[in-house]
Design a protein around this motif. Structure first.
Motif, PDB file in Angstrom:
ATOM      1  N   LYS A 100       0.664  -1.069  -0.022  1.00  0.00           N
ATOM      2  CA  LYS A 100      -0.039   0.068   0.039  1.00  0.00           C
ATOM      3  C   LYS A 100       0.846   1.315   0.024  1.00  0.00           C
ATOM      4  CE  LYS A 100      -4.484  -1.631   1.254  1.00  0.00           C
ATOM      5  NZ  LYS A 100      -5.719  -1.786   2.213  1.00  0.00           N
ATOM      6  N   SER A 115      -6.462  10.345  -1.385  1.00  0.00           N
ATOM      7  CA  SER A 115      -6.169  11.039  -0.199  1.00  0.00           C
ATOM      8  C   SER A 115      -4.663  11.225   0.193  1.00  0.00           C
ATOM      9  CB  SER A 115      -7.085  10.596   0.998  1.00  0.00           C
ATOM     10  OG  SER A 115      -6.536   9.305   1.478  1.00  0.00           O
ATOM     11  N   VAL A 136      -6.837   7.190   8.338  1.00  0.00           N
ATOM     12  CA  VAL A 136      -7.132   6.073   8.222  1.00  0.00           C
ATOM     13  C   VAL A 136      -5.589   5.206   7.972  1.00  0.00           C
ATOM     14  CG1 VAL A 136      -8.041   4.011   7.031  1.00  0.00           C
ATOM     15  CG2 VAL A 136      -9.254   6.211   7.106  1.00  0.00           C
ATOM     16  N   LYS A 138      -3.179   2.085   7.078  1.00  0.00           N
ATOM     17  CA  LYS A 138      -3.168   0.759   6.608  1.00  0.00           C
ATOM     18  C   LYS A 138      -1.641   0.338   6.558  1.00  0.00           C
ATOM     19  CE  LYS A 138      -6.762   2.682   3.753  1.00  0.00           C
ATOM     20  NZ  LYS A 138      -7.238   2.701   2.180  1.00  0.00           N
ATOM     21  N   TYR A 144      -6.190  -7.522   4.266  1.00  0.00           N
ATOM     22  CA  TYR A 144      -7.122  -7.728   3.339  1.00  0.00           C
ATOM     23  C   TYR A 144      -8.382  -7.689   4.138  1.00  0.00           C
ATOM     24  CZ  TYR A 144      -7.442 -12.251   5.786  1.00  0.00           C
ATOM     25  OH  TYR A 144      -7.764 -13.060   6.670  1.00  0.00           O
ATOM     26  N   VAL A 149      -6.679  -2.234   8.440  1.00  0.00           N
ATOM     27  CA  VAL A 149      -7.051  -1.030   8.336  1.00  0.00           C
ATOM     28  C   VAL A 149      -7.434  -0.301   9.928  1.00  0.00           C
ATOM     29  CG1 VAL A 149      -8.711   0.428   6.890  1.00  0.00           C
ATOM     30  CG2 VAL A 149      -7.429  -1.474   5.965  1.00  0.00           C
ATOM     31  N   LYS A 170      -5.381  10.556   4.894  1.00  0.00           N
ATOM     32  CA  LYS A 170      -6.488  11.445   5.498  1.00  0.00           C
ATOM     33  C   LYS A 170      -7.783  10.678   5.330  1.00  0.00           C
ATOM     34  CE  LYS A 170      -4.614  15.621   6.504  1.00  0.00           C
ATOM     35  NZ  LYS A 170      -4.452  16.241   7.786  1.00  0.00           N
ATOM     36  N   LYS A 171      -8.479  10.857   6.386  1.00  0.00           N
ATOM     37  CA  LYS A 171      -9.775  10.252   6.358  1.00  0.00           C
ATOM     38  C   LYS A 171     -10.681  11.167   5.624  1.00  0.00           C
ATOM     39  CE  LYS A 171     -13.652   8.747   9.513  1.00  0.00           C
ATOM     40  NZ  LYS A 171     -13.696   8.947  11.085  1.00  0.00           N
ATOM     41  N   VAL A 172     -11.239  10.387   4.413  1.00  0.00           N
ATOM     42  CA  VAL A 172     -11.972  11.070   3.737  1.00  0.00           C
ATOM     43  C   VAL A 172     -13.520  10.846   4.099  1.00  0.00           C
ATOM     44  CG1 VAL A 172     -13.123  10.777   1.240  1.00  0.00           C
ATOM     45  CG2 VAL A 172     -10.596  10.056   1.593  1.00  0.00           C
ATOM     46  N   GLU A 177     -19.205   4.827  -1.695  1.00  0.00           N
ATOM     47  CA  GLU A 177     -18.226   3.856  -2.207  1.00  0.00           C
ATOM     48  C   GLU A 177     -18.381   3.178  -3.564  1.00  0.00           C
ATOM     49  OE1 GLU A 177     -15.509   1.611   0.343  1.00  0.00           O
ATOM     50  OE2 GLU A 177     -16.447   2.634   2.384  1.00  0.00           O
ATOM     51  N   GLU A 244     -11.203   0.801  -6.399  1.00  0.00           N
ATOM     52  CA  GLU A 244     -12.240   1.191  -5.552  1.00  0.00           C
ATOM     53  C   GLU A 244     -12.181   2.734  -5.125  1.00  0.00           C
ATOM     54  OE1 GLU A 244     -11.932  -1.306  -2.032  1.00  0.00           O
ATOM     55  OE2 GLU A 244     -11.766  -3.153  -3.052  1.00  0.00           O
ATOM     56  N   PHE A 246     -13.923   6.409  -3.192  1.00  0.00           N
ATOM     57  CA  PHE A 246     -14.825   6.975  -2.490  1.00  0.00           C
ATOM     58  C   PHE A 246     -15.118   8.358  -3.318  1.00  0.00           C
ATOM     59  CE2 PHE A 246     -11.359   6.000   0.594  1.00  0.00           C
ATOM     60  CZ  PHE A 246     -11.878   4.770   1.126  1.00  0.00           C
ATOM     61  N   ASN A 256      -9.387   4.859  -3.603  1.00  0.00           N
ATOM     62  CA  ASN A 256      -9.054   4.289  -2.526  1.00  0.00           C
ATOM     63  C   ASN A 256      -7.690   3.163  -2.665  1.00  0.00           C
ATOM     64  OD1 ASN A 256      -8.898   2.851   0.143  1.00  0.00           O
ATOM     65  ND2 ASN A 256     -10.530   1.593  -0.219  1.00  0.00           N
TER      66      ASN A 256
HETATM   67  P1  ADP Z   1      -9.084  -3.684   2.579  1.00  0.00           P
HETATM   68  O1  ADP Z   1      -8.251  -3.720   1.426  1.00  0.00           O
HETATM   69  O2  ADP Z   1      -8.620  -4.456   3.644  1.00  0.00           O
HETATM   70  O3  ADP Z   1     -10.669  -4.185   2.164  1.00  0.00           O
HETATM   71  P2  ADP Z   1      -9.569  -0.710   2.085  1.00  0.00           P
HETATM   72  O4  ADP Z   1      -8.397  -0.130   2.077  1.00  0.00           O
HETATM   73  O5  ADP Z   1     -10.514  -1.078   1.171  1.00  0.00           O
HETATM   74  O6  ADP Z   1      -9.063  -2.109   2.999  1.00  0.00           O
HETATM   75  O7  ADP Z   1     -10.278  -0.069   3.480  1.00  0.00           O
HETATM   76  C1  ADP Z   1     -11.526  -0.691   4.088  1.00  0.00           C
HETATM   77  C2  ADP Z   1     -12.579   0.340   4.472  1.00  0.00           C
HETATM   78  O8  ADP Z   1     -12.267   1.492   5.261  1.00  0.00           O
HETATM   79  C3  ADP Z   1     -13.027   1.047   3.151  1.00  0.00           C
HETATM   80  O9  ADP Z   1     -13.880   0.320   2.453  1.00  0.00           O
HETATM   81  C4  ADP Z   1     -13.634   2.213   3.745  1.00  0.00           C
HETATM   82  O10 ADP Z   1     -14.905   2.089   4.237  1.00  0.00           O
HETATM   83  C5  ADP Z   1     -12.829   2.736   4.855  1.00  0.00           C
HETATM   84  N1  ADP Z   1     -11.417   3.444   4.351  1.00  0.00           N
HETATM   85  C6  ADP Z   1     -10.237   3.102   3.963  1.00  0.00           C
HETATM   86  N2  ADP Z   1      -9.764   4.397   3.453  1.00  0.00           N
HETATM   87  C7  ADP Z   1     -10.326   5.378   4.095  1.00  0.00           C
HETATM   88  C8  ADP Z   1     -10.073   6.683   4.052  1.00  0.00           C
HETATM   89  N3  ADP Z   1      -8.752   7.386   3.562  1.00  0.00           N
HETATM   90  N4  ADP Z   1     -11.133   7.585   4.504  1.00  0.00           N
HETATM   91  C9  ADP Z   1     -12.049   6.990   4.930  1.00  0.00           C
HETATM   92  N5  ADP Z   1     -12.526   5.690   5.187  1.00  0.00           N
HETATM   93  C10 ADP Z   1     -11.477   4.713   4.476  1.00  0.00           C
END
Ligand code: ADP
Length: 376
Positions: A100, A115, A136, A138, A144, A149, A170-172, A177, A244, A246, A256
């Motif tokens: 990531k 973001s 957020v 990661k 997965y 996360v 940064k949290k979006v 989605e 994916e 947002f 994302n």
């Molecule tokens: P995974 O690959 O494990 O599914 P993701 O990166 O898709 O992980 O993140 C899982 C969930 O977390 C996303 O579907 C979203 O709802 C939330 N999320 C991830 N990144 C952000 C972000 N930058 N801002 C807000 N919510 C986030």
């Protein structure tokens, strides 16, 4: 053509279902002989997809290889590529997406909206970024389905930050989605599927159900499609890519993450689009023309997920009632054991009217349950 798939889960299983329409001789590498794909391929090879030797030995007699998960040994794929095995997607693209940190940097370098982020090496390093919250967090590799996360809203949350390299982004402020699947042929031509809209279960951080085509304004869709195509072109790899994204509360589009393979968000394409994502990937691998991505009818996907409190041999409550519903298609992945949160199958349901579609999706979600014989 001899084609290998790294990973034998449900995505591999559905790829093999589509392969049966062509003349490919199929191979699967996976370390679980009871995995969903084991009985649908011509040749099942027991082995670890993260091991150099296992992947290299598996691939050296094959014409082409694809993946159903990105946690594979990329060094072995690179060596196989040098020796003339065609790899979909390219090992270089897998390397970018697998981590990531590298993936986020790639978006930044290529002007893909994603973001803002900082790279973190460990917990102490993450704690030094309290001014970056809400964010957020990661994990770089190995996350997965929401594992790896963490949402860090306030400085108090930082004590729980995982202690491994990752990104703090940064949290979006998410409004919706969505996911877009793009196919890229070896000749560089592309085809894009209608966007899907995801409804997430906040408790499990797993997809609850999904509808497609997404109900989003046309102008937002145009931006999302342009971003998706730009991203796939920048990856410079043939294959299928699920992006994916947002849509934030202002209608802005942010990437994302990308999956360089067939994806959950495209299960419905089996029944609801002229050419499924699985068929599309075979067309690319076998050198045939790209297929028609147009929808036949709007569709919803309901994941069949192991019920809380149930671990053991799987039983499907409500299956007959679901099968009575018009245009509901059940896919069970052949996993003998259920456990809470495990993806056991999905149902695709189609309807011309979105109101009826979501009504049916909710009904299916409420009547179908995966339980074990005994409570655990
Ligand atoms: P995974 O690959 O494990 O599914 P993701 O990166 O898709 O992980 O993140 C899982 C969930 O977390 C996303 O579907 C979203 O709802 C939330 N999320 C991830 N990144 C952000 C972000 N930058 N801002 C807000 N919510 C986030």
């Amino acid at each position: 053509m001899k084609v290998g798939i790294l990973g034998g889960g449900q995505l591999g299983r559905m790829l093999l279902q589509a392969a049966a329409n062509y003349t490919a001789e199929t191979y699967v590498l996976e370390n679980d002989p009871g995995c969903p794909a084991a009985h649908l391929c011509h040749h099942f090879v027991l082995g670890d997809i993260t091991s150099y030797d296992a992947v290299y030995d598996f691939g050296k007699g094959l014409d082409a290889i694809t993946i159903e998960i990105e946690s594979v040994n990329v060094d072995a794929l690179e060596q196989l590529e040098k020796e003339g095995v065609r790899i979909y997607p390219s090992p270089a693209a897998i390397r970018i997406i697998k981590n990531k940190i590298v993936q986020k940097q790639f978006y930044k370098d290529h002007g893909i909206p994603s973001s803002d982020f900082v790279i973190t090496q460990n917990r102490a390093n993450t704690e030094a970024h309290a001014d970056f919250l809400p964010a957020v967090h990661k994990i770089g590799e190995g996350g997965y389905d929401g594992k790896g996360v963490q949402v860090l809203n306030t400085p108090e949350d930082l004590v729980n930050a995982f202690d491994a390299p990752g990104v703090l982004e940064k949290k979006v402020a998410i409004q919706k989605e969505i996911a877009l699947i793009v196919a890229q042929h070896t000749d560089g031509s592309t085809a894009i599927y209608p966007a899907s809209e995801m409804m997430v279960n906040p408790a499990l951080n797993l997809l609850d159900y999904q509808i497609s085509p997404a109900l989003i304004p046309e102008k937002v869709l145009w931006v999302a499609e342009a971003v998706a195509i730009k991203l796939v072109k920048a990856l410079q790899s043939p294959g299928l890519f699920a992006i994916e994204m947002f849509i934030d509360i202002n209608g802005e589009v942010w990437v994302n993450e990308t999956a360089p393979r067939v994806h959950n968000s495209g299960h419905h394409t089996i029944e609801a689009n002229h050419c499924s994502q699985y068929d599309m990937l075979w067309r690319i691998i076998l050198g045939y023309p790209l297929g028609n991505t147009a929808p036949i009818l709007p569709a919803a996907i309901i994941n069949i997920i192991g019920a809380e409190g149930h671990s053991g041999p799987a039983h499907y409550e409500g299956l007959e009632d679901v099968l009575k519903i018009d245009n509901a298609f059940v896919h069970l992945y052949g996993k003998k054991q259920t456990k809470p949160g495990r993806k056991m199958g999905h149902v695709t349901v189609m309807h011309s009217n979105y109101h009826d579609l979501t009504h049916k999706a909710n009904k299916i979600r409420n009547i179908l349950r995966v339980v074990s014989g005994s409570k655990s």
